[in-house]
Motif scaffolding. Structure first.
Motif, PDB file in Angstrom:
ATOM      1  N   ALA A 141      43.803  40.636  27.535  1.00  0.00           N
ATOM      2  CA  ALA A 141      44.780  40.337  28.582  1.00  0.00           C
ATOM      3  C   ALA A 141      44.076  40.007  29.897  1.00  0.00           C
ATOM      4  N   SER A 142      43.012  40.747  30.207  1.00  0.00           N
ATOM      5  CA  SER A 142      42.253  40.480  31.434  1.00  0.00           C
ATOM      6  C   SER A 142      41.641  39.088  31.399  1.00  0.00           C
ATOM      7  N   ILE A 143      41.049  38.718  30.269  1.00  0.00           N
ATOM      8  CA  ILE A 143      40.420  37.404  30.132  1.00  0.00           C
ATOM      9  C   ILE A 143      41.448  36.290  30.321  1.00  0.00           C
ATOM     10  N   ILE A 144      42.598  36.445  29.684  1.00  0.00           N
ATOM     11  CA  ILE A 144      43.634  35.417  29.778  1.00  0.00           C
ATOM     12  C   ILE A 144      44.118  35.268  31.223  1.00  0.00           C
ATOM     13  N   LEU A 145      44.356  36.388  31.899  1.00  0.00           N
ATOM     14  CA  LEU A 145      44.864  36.321  33.268  1.00  0.00           C
ATOM     15  C   LEU A 145      43.831  35.773  34.238  1.00  0.00           C
ATOM     16  N   PHE A 146      42.563  36.116  34.020  1.00  0.00           N
ATOM     17  CA  PHE A 146      41.527  35.537  34.879  1.00  0.00           C
ATOM     18  C   PHE A 146      41.424  34.021  34.650  1.00  0.00           C
TER      19      PHE A 146
END
Length: 315
Positions: A141-146
């Protein structure tokens, strides 16, 4: 003294002992890093391996359990993002750090010994279901949002990021311990007596060692600036997320033990992974580290509160 309060004080007392050992210089920072590496790289994976081999997961309703927890995490993540960007005027990338800091529970170093001490092996079996999917879900989720909010001047192909994510995931000792336990479980073979003794010897010390290492780590991070946003994110993590989780587990009708573990897991403070994610993307490191320290200190009171609530509601 109430057994619940005693458990809370015992768990956070070990964290405090580690913190004092670092604060007074009794143990050096290098020793703290080594203890943490042993806890996460050896003791915790063996504890998870043993749990996967021996656990009875019947009746834990994993999909509803996961749904309740991660829905609470999503709500809190969104709130943390909005607080950082709209209230404190930071950019969207800092907002991602605020979101992950307010929703990423410390399920390993703090959660495992806390749930073991409170709900015993059966509660830890339920928690293991969450640990097995928590890290990959939150990191992805962090990777996608970044990627959505940009990485500044650095442009990296999404496929390269995904490959790097899976490479790190499959080399994570905790994931290896879980997968190895599942594989051994599928074989149906009993563990040799010597292997059982070796695994038990290291797995049984995982909790205390992890808590002590966590205290040493908090001493190393400390608090410097960003106090107001860190306090706001801590309030979201320690109060909003477990409140949402409590409503959802009640709405979904989860079994009492699963419901209690979900709420307590949601009530845990943020762990070092939120700081590591901020470091990886080179933004909001001070915010993440300060929030982790403040939330852990406040959690002595808030976890006792939520533990009392779930015992009252679910028995």
């Amino acid at each position: 003294m109430s057994p619940l309060i005693e458990t809370v004080l015992f768990v956070f007392g070990l964290v405090a002992l580690g913190y004092l050992a670092g604060l007074t210089g009794y143990l050096k920072a290098e020793a703290g890093e080594a203890i943490a590496e042993f806890a996460v790289g050896v003791a915790m994976p063996l504890l998870l391996f043993r749990t996967m081999v021996n656990a009875d997961f019947h009746g834990t309703a994993p999909w509803l359990f996961w749904g309740a927890y991660f829905a609470a995490a999503a709500v809190t993540w969104a709130a943390g993002h909005l607080v950082i960007t709209r209230v404190f005027g930071r950019d969207a990338r800092a907002g991602v750090v605020g979101g992950v800091s307010s929703a990423f529970s410390n399920l390993v170093l703090l959660g495992i010994p806390f749930v073991l001490g409170t709900f015993g092996p059966s509660g830890f079996e339920v928690l293991s279901l969450l640990i097995s999917v928590h890290l990959p879900t939150m990191i992805m989720a962090s990777i996608i949002l970044f990627e959505i909010f940009g990485r500044g001047d650095e442009h990296v192909h999404p496929l390269r990021i995904i490959r790097r994510f899976f490479r790190k995931l499959l080399s994570n000792p905790l994931i290896i311990g879980i997968l190895a336990g599942w594989v051994w479980r599928i074989t149906g073979l009993p563990l040799p007596a010597l292997a059982v003794r070796l695994v038990d010897a290291l797995a049984n010390i995982a909790g205390p060692v992890a808590l002590f290492a966590m205290g040493l780590g908090l001493c190393r991070f400390g608090i410097s600036g960003n106090v107001r946003p860190a306090l706001a994110l801590s309030a979201l993590k320690l109060m909003l997320m477990p409140a949402v989780a409590l409503g959802l587990v009640w709405l979904f009708g989860l079994p009492p033990l699963s419901a209690k573990v979900a709420v307590v897991a949601a009530a845990l403070p943020s762990g070092v992974n939120s700081y590591l994610i901020a470091t990886q993307f080179n933004t909001g490191q001070a915010l993440a580290s300060n929030q982790m320290t403040i939330a852990t200190a406040c959690a002595v009171v808030t976890t006792a509160f939520w533990l009392t609530v779930v015992v009252h509601v679910f028995g």
